[in-house]
Scaffold this motif. Structure first.
Motif, PDB file in Angstrom:
ATOM      1  N   PRO A 164      60.609  29.027 -51.944  1.00  0.00           N
ATOM      2  CA  PRO A 164      59.669  28.755 -53.034  1.00  0.00           C
ATOM      3  C   PRO A 164      60.365  28.323 -54.320  1.00  0.00           C
ATOM      4  CG  PRO A 164      59.931  31.121 -52.735  1.00  0.00           C
ATOM      5  CD  PRO A 164      60.670  30.464 -51.604  1.00  0.00           C
ATOM      6  N   PHE A 165      61.694  28.420 -54.351  1.00  0.00           N
ATOM      7  CA  PHE A 165      62.440  28.062 -55.558  1.00  0.00           C
ATOM      8  C   PHE A 165      63.182  26.733 -55.433  1.00  0.00           C
ATOM      9  CE2 PHE A 165      62.331  32.734 -55.322  1.00  0.00           C
ATOM     10  CZ  PHE A 165      61.659  33.015 -56.510  1.00  0.00           C
ATOM     11  N   ILE A 166      63.139  26.099 -54.266  1.00  0.00           N
ATOM     12  CA  ILE A 166      63.959  24.910 -54.050  1.00  0.00           C
ATOM     13  C   ILE A 166      63.564  23.765 -54.977  1.00  0.00           C
ATOM     14  CG2 ILE A 166      62.508  23.996 -52.188  1.00  0.00           C
ATOM     15  CD1 ILE A 166      66.359  23.810 -52.554  1.00  0.00           C
ATOM     16  N   TYR A 167      62.307  23.747 -55.399  1.00  0.00           N
ATOM     17  CA  TYR A 167      61.869  22.657 -56.283  1.00  0.00           C
ATOM     18  C   TYR A 167      62.686  22.624 -57.575  1.00  0.00           C
ATOM     19  CZ  TYR A 167      59.463  25.830 -59.514  1.00  0.00           C
ATOM     20  OH  TYR A 167      59.177  26.794 -60.449  1.00  0.00           O
ATOM     21  N   ARG A 168      63.216  23.766 -57.993  1.00  0.00           N
ATOM     22  CA  ARG A 168      63.981  23.817 -59.240  1.00  0.00           C
ATOM     23  C   ARG A 168      65.270  23.008 -59.146  1.00  0.00           C
ATOM     24  NH1 ARG A 168      63.483  29.994 -61.616  1.00  0.00           N
ATOM     25  NH2 ARG A 168      61.239  30.289 -61.211  1.00  0.00           N
ATOM     26  N   ARG A 169      65.785  22.847 -57.940  1.00  0.00           N
ATOM     27  CA  ARG A 169      67.017  22.072 -57.759  1.00  0.00           C
ATOM     28  C   ARG A 169      66.742  20.580 -57.724  1.00  0.00           C
ATOM     29  NH1 ARG A 169      71.005  25.587 -55.866  1.00  0.00           N
ATOM     30  NH2 ARG A 169      72.414  23.911 -56.519  1.00  0.00           N
ATOM     31  N   LEU A 170      65.501  20.199 -57.477  1.00  0.00           N
ATOM     32  CA  LEU A 170      65.141  18.790 -57.343  1.00  0.00           C
ATOM     33  C   LEU A 170      64.403  18.249 -58.559  1.00  0.00           C
ATOM     34  CD1 LEU A 170      65.662  19.683 -54.319  1.00  0.00           C
ATOM     35  CD2 LEU A 170      64.021  17.924 -53.690  1.00  0.00           C
ATOM     36  N   SER A 171      64.202  19.082 -59.585  1.00  0.00           N
ATOM     37  CA  SER A 171      63.369  18.697 -60.717  1.00  0.00           C
ATOM     38  C   SER A 171      64.081  18.968 -62.036  1.00  0.00           C
ATOM     39  CB  SER A 171      62.054  19.491 -60.703  1.00  0.00           C
ATOM     40  OG  SER A 171      61.390  19.352 -59.474  1.00  0.00           O
ATOM     41  N   ILE A 172      63.673  18.227 -63.071  1.00  0.00           N
ATOM     42  CA  ILE A 172      64.148  18.570 -64.403  1.00  0.00           C
ATOM     43  C   ILE A 172      63.590  19.942 -64.766  1.00  0.00           C
ATOM     44  CG2 ILE A 172      64.316  16.150 -65.094  1.00  0.00           C
ATOM     45  CD1 ILE A 172      61.789  16.568 -66.789  1.00  0.00           C
ATOM     46  N   PRO A 173      64.229  20.662 -65.677  1.00  0.00           N
ATOM     47  CA  PRO A 173      63.785  22.025 -65.987  1.00  0.00           C
ATOM     48  C   PRO A 173      62.383  22.059 -66.595  1.00  0.00           C
ATOM     49  CG  PRO A 173      65.989  21.596 -66.859  1.00  0.00           C
ATOM     50  CD  PRO A 173      65.444  20.278 -66.417  1.00  0.00           C
ATOM     51  N   LEU A 174      61.643  23.094 -66.251  1.00  0.00           N
ATOM     52  CA  LEU A 174      60.339  23.294 -66.873  1.00  0.00           C
ATOM     53  C   LEU A 174      60.480  23.899 -68.261  1.00  0.00           C
ATOM     54  CD1 LEU A 174      58.212  24.642 -63.873  1.00  0.00           C
ATOM     55  CD2 LEU A 174      58.383  22.315 -64.742  1.00  0.00           C
ATOM     56  N   ALA A 175      61.557  24.613 -68.495  1.00  0.00           N
ATOM     57  CA  ALA A 175      61.814  25.216 -69.802  1.00  0.00           C
ATOM     58  C   ALA A 175      63.014  24.528 -70.445  1.00  0.00           C
ATOM     59  CB  ALA A 175      62.075  26.714 -69.650  1.00  0.00           C
ATOM     60  N   GLY A 176      63.065  24.584 -71.762  1.00  0.00           N
ATOM     61  CA  GLY A 176      64.208  24.020 -72.460  1.00  0.00           C
ATOM     62  C   GLY A 176      64.019  22.558 -72.797  1.00  0.00           C
ATOM     63  N   PRO A 177      65.018  21.964 -73.446  1.00  0.00           N
ATOM     64  CA  PRO A 177      64.908  20.566 -73.883  1.00  0.00           C
ATOM     65  C   PRO A 177      64.916  19.600 -72.711  1.00  0.00           C
ATOM     66  CG  PRO A 177      67.126  21.406 -74.269  1.00  0.00           C
ATOM     67  CD  PRO A 177      66.303  22.581 -73.842  1.00  0.00           C
ATOM     68  N   ASP A 178      64.330  18.432 -72.942  1.00  0.00           N
ATOM     69  CA  ASP A 178      64.305  17.397 -71.913  1.00  0.00           C
ATOM     70  C   ASP A 178      65.714  16.831 -71.727  1.00  0.00           C
ATOM     71  OD1 ASP A 178      62.291  15.564 -70.353  1.00  0.00           O
ATOM     72  OD2 ASP A 178      63.755  14.207 -71.254  1.00  0.00           O
ATOM     73  N   PRO A 179      66.139  16.576 -70.486  1.00  0.00           N
ATOM     74  CA  PRO A 179      67.481  16.028 -70.255  1.00  0.00           C
ATOM     75  C   PRO A 179      67.664  14.666 -70.920  1.00  0.00           C
ATOM     76  CG  PRO A 179      66.515  16.845 -68.210  1.00  0.00           C
ATOM     77  CD  PRO A 179      65.422  16.849 -69.229  1.00  0.00           C
ATOM     78  N   LEU A 180      68.914  14.324 -71.207  1.00  0.00           N
ATOM     79  CA  LEU A 180      69.225  13.058 -71.860  1.00  0.00           C
ATOM     80  C   LEU A 180      69.137  11.869 -70.912  1.00  0.00           C
ATOM     81  CD1 LEU A 180      72.283  14.135 -74.056  1.00  0.00           C
ATOM     82  CD2 LEU A 180      69.909  13.779 -74.781  1.00  0.00           C
ATOM     83  N   ALA A 181      69.239  12.097 -69.617  1.00  0.00           N
ATOM     84  CA  ALA A 181      69.225  11.003 -68.644  1.00  0.00           C
ATOM     85  C   ALA A 181      67.992  10.130 -68.827  1.00  0.00           C
ATOM     86  CB  ALA A 181      69.273  11.562 -67.228  1.00  0.00           C
ATOM     87  N   ARG A 182      68.175   8.825 -68.626  1.00  0.00           N
ATOM     88  CA  ARG A 182      67.048   7.914 -68.821  1.00  0.00           C
ATOM     89  C   ARG A 182      65.905   8.218 -67.858  1.00  0.00           C
ATOM     90  NH1 ARG A 182      66.136   1.644 -67.177  1.00  0.00           N
ATOM     91  NH2 ARG A 182      64.201   1.358 -68.340  1.00  0.00           N
ATOM     92  N   VAL A 183      66.229   8.496 -66.590  1.00  0.00           N
ATOM     93  CA  VAL A 183      65.209   8.739 -65.570  1.00  0.00           C
ATOM     94  C   VAL A 183      65.212  10.219 -65.204  1.00  0.00           C
ATOM     95  CG1 VAL A 183      64.390   8.157 -63.254  1.00  0.00           C
ATOM     96  CG2 VAL A 183      65.513   6.408 -64.663  1.00  0.00           C
ATOM     97  N   GLY A 184      64.049  10.817 -65.233  1.00  0.00           N
ATOM     98  CA  GLY A 184      63.901  12.191 -64.782  1.00  0.00           C
ATOM     99  C   GLY A 184      63.062  12.236 -63.520  1.00  0.00           C
ATOM    100  N   VAL A 185      63.210  13.314 -62.768  1.00  0.00           N
ATOM    101  CA  VAL A 185      62.433  13.502 -61.541  1.00  0.00           C
ATOM    102  C   VAL A 185      61.780  14.875 -61.583  1.00  0.00           C
ATOM    103  CG1 VAL A 185      62.492  13.667 -59.017  1.00  0.00           C
ATOM    104  CG2 VAL A 185      63.957  12.011 -60.193  1.00  0.00           C
ATOM    105  N   PHE A 186      60.514  14.909 -61.210  1.00  0.00           N
ATOM    106  CA  PHE A 186      59.823  16.183 -61.013  1.00  0.00           C
ATOM    107  C   PHE A 186      59.258  16.212 -59.606  1.00  0.00           C
ATOM    108  CE2 PHE A 186      55.854  18.555 -60.642  1.00  0.00           C
ATOM    109  CZ  PHE A 186      56.291  19.822 -60.989  1.00  0.00           C
ATOM    110  N   TRP A 187      59.441  17.348 -58.955  1.00  0.00           N
ATOM    111  CA  TRP A 187      58.765  17.580 -57.685  1.00  0.00           C
ATOM    112  C   TRP A 187      58.522  19.067 -57.520  1.00  0.00           C
ATOM    113  CZ3 TRP A 187      60.799  20.588 -53.612  1.00  0.00           C
ATOM    114  CH2 TRP A 187      59.882  20.785 -52.562  1.00  0.00           C
ATOM    115  N   SER A 188      57.339  19.401 -57.088  1.00  0.00           N
ATOM    116  CA  SER A 188      57.026  20.756 -56.657  1.00  0.00           C
ATOM    117  C   SER A 188      55.938  20.663 -55.607  1.00  0.00           C
ATOM    118  CB  SER A 188      56.551  21.619 -57.829  1.00  0.00           C
ATOM    119  OG  SER A 188      56.128  22.895 -57.362  1.00  0.00           O
ATOM    120  N   TYR A 189      55.997  21.547 -54.644  1.00  0.00           N
ATOM    121  CA  TYR A 189      54.974  21.574 -53.602  1.00  0.00           C
ATOM    122  C   TYR A 189      53.644  22.071 -54.156  1.00  0.00           C
ATOM    123  CZ  TYR A 189      52.816  22.678 -49.070  1.00  0.00           C
ATOM    124  OH  TYR A 189      51.975  22.744 -47.989  1.00  0.00           O
ATOM    125  N   LEU A 190      53.712  22.878 -55.219  1.00  0.00           N
ATOM    126  CA  LEU A 190      52.517  23.493 -55.800  1.00  0.00           C
ATOM    127  C   LEU A 190      52.512  23.304 -57.313  1.00  0.00           C
ATOM    128  CD1 LEU A 190      52.650  26.802 -53.748  1.00  0.00           C
ATOM    129  CD2 LEU A 190      50.859  25.068 -53.550  1.00  0.00           C
TER     130      LEU A 190
END
Length: 350
Positions: A130-156
């Motif tokens: 249930p936690f694997i989405y955290r490794r495939l997504s930008i953080p839900l908390a904290g500042p937005d990453p500097l990278a130009r492209v971000g990815v979000f994925w969660s099953y729920l």
């Protein structure tokens, strides 16, 4: 039981932005910082999780780009989202496939891939975590990453984990999570004209109230006896009501139709053997039409006055939010199931 057919011709893949010619993509805006919103699972999962991605993009000053190229209904590589819904952004996620300035970095140069393949490569023993989405997504908390492209994925959906950031943003502060979700569903998941017209015809001339019933009975089975009891009690209170039934199972459809009068459904392919239909490897005569049928079922449920369902299914939860069906007019047959309640609570906060 009545089955409604819209007698449509076989659908060919074309974007659902009906005001523009098929294939006419808006040019990529200069300086856009996209958040690619990937998907896995059925329609309800990806829509509600997609809402989390859209809001995360807004909180971080990014542009949400919904990427459903994972092989739901259509072959992998075809983006199902703009074929079903009006895309207000109209940016092709394939534009970014070769990007290397990506967060999380494991997506660098691999944005044409989907979560399943990334997990298989990097975390082969954690497909069910249930936690694997955290490794495939930008953080839900904290500042937005500097990278130009971000990815979000969660099953729920993960809006519960964004509460703090939502309260700190005047666009969302003071609004309930359901109200925010409903707003984003209306903005980003307005069905194409064919779906809307079919739903309109489906309800034309019918007397209210209409009872909506959703039964998932393939890879996960809702208890039919509980559905039957709830429906019998509600029908007793409102004997003149029609019943709209949305199910993925021929067995479940036959069960309800044999026990209640004035049940109506749409004409669609149903599972005969308990296997889920929505993956591209499944034998379907017209996969895109069956994808549209799923959207029709969801938005038809949203048009109903009552909803009998299990909130364990994100499909019916999405329908209730789209239609603004109040809790007092919903009968959740799993509301007292401790296993379901605990699982839903854990999944929301994981």
């Amino acid at each position: 039981m009545s089955t409604v057919s819209d007698a449509r011709q076989s659908l060919r893949p074309s974007p659902a932005n009906d005001t523009a010619p098929a294939g006419d993509q808006a040019p990529l805006p200069h300086g856009v910082r996209p958040l690619l919103i990937k998907a896995k699972g059925g329609l309800g999962n990806r829509m509600l999780a997609g809402v989390t991605g859209v809001i995360l993009a807004q909180l971080g000053g990014r542009t949400p780009v919904i990427d459903w190229r994972d092989g739901l209904y259509l072959p992998e590589g075809t983006n199902l989202y703009p074929l079903l819904f009006r895309d207000p952004v109209r940016i092709d996620p394939a534009c970014y496939d070769g990007s290397t300035c990506v967060a999380p970095a494991l997506w660098s140069g691999r944005l044409a891939e989907q979560p399943v393949s990334i997990i298989a490569r990097h975390f082969p023993d954690r497909h069910s975590s249930p936690f694997i989405y955290r490794r495939l997504s930008i953080p839900l908390a904290g500042p937005d990453p500097l990278a130009r492209v971000g990815v979000f994925w969660s099953y729920l959906p993960k809006l519960a984990r964004l509460r703090g950031r939502l309260h700190a943003d005047r666009r969302f502060d003071g609004r309930s999570l359901d109200a925010i979700t409903q707003d984003m569903l209306h903005r980003y998941f307005t069905p194409n004209d064919r779906v809307r017209q079919t739903v309109s015809r489906l309800f034309a001339g019918r007397h209210r109230p209409i009872i909506g019933v959703h039964i998932r009975f393939t890879d996960r089975k809702v208890p039919l006896a509980k559905i039957e009891r709830a429906l019998a009690k509600l029908r007793e209170r409102s004997p003149a009501s029609d019943i709209f039934l949305a199910t993925d199972s021929a067995e479940a459809q036959a069960y309800i139709a044999s026990r209640f009068k004035r049940v109506f459904t749409i004409d669609k392919q149903l599972a005969e053997d308990g296997a889920a239909l929505h993956y591209s490897g499944t034998q379907m005569g017209d996969p895109l039409r069956e994808a549209e049928n799923a959207v029709i079922d969801m938005f038809a449920l949203a048009e109903c006055d009552w909803l009998i369902h299990s909130r364990h299914s994100t499909f019916s939860v999405a329908a209730s939010l789209i239609g603004g069906i109040p809790a007092k007019r919903q009968i959740d047959v799993d509301r007292l199931n401790p296993k379901v309640v605990v699982k839903r609570w854990f999944q929301a906060l994981a």
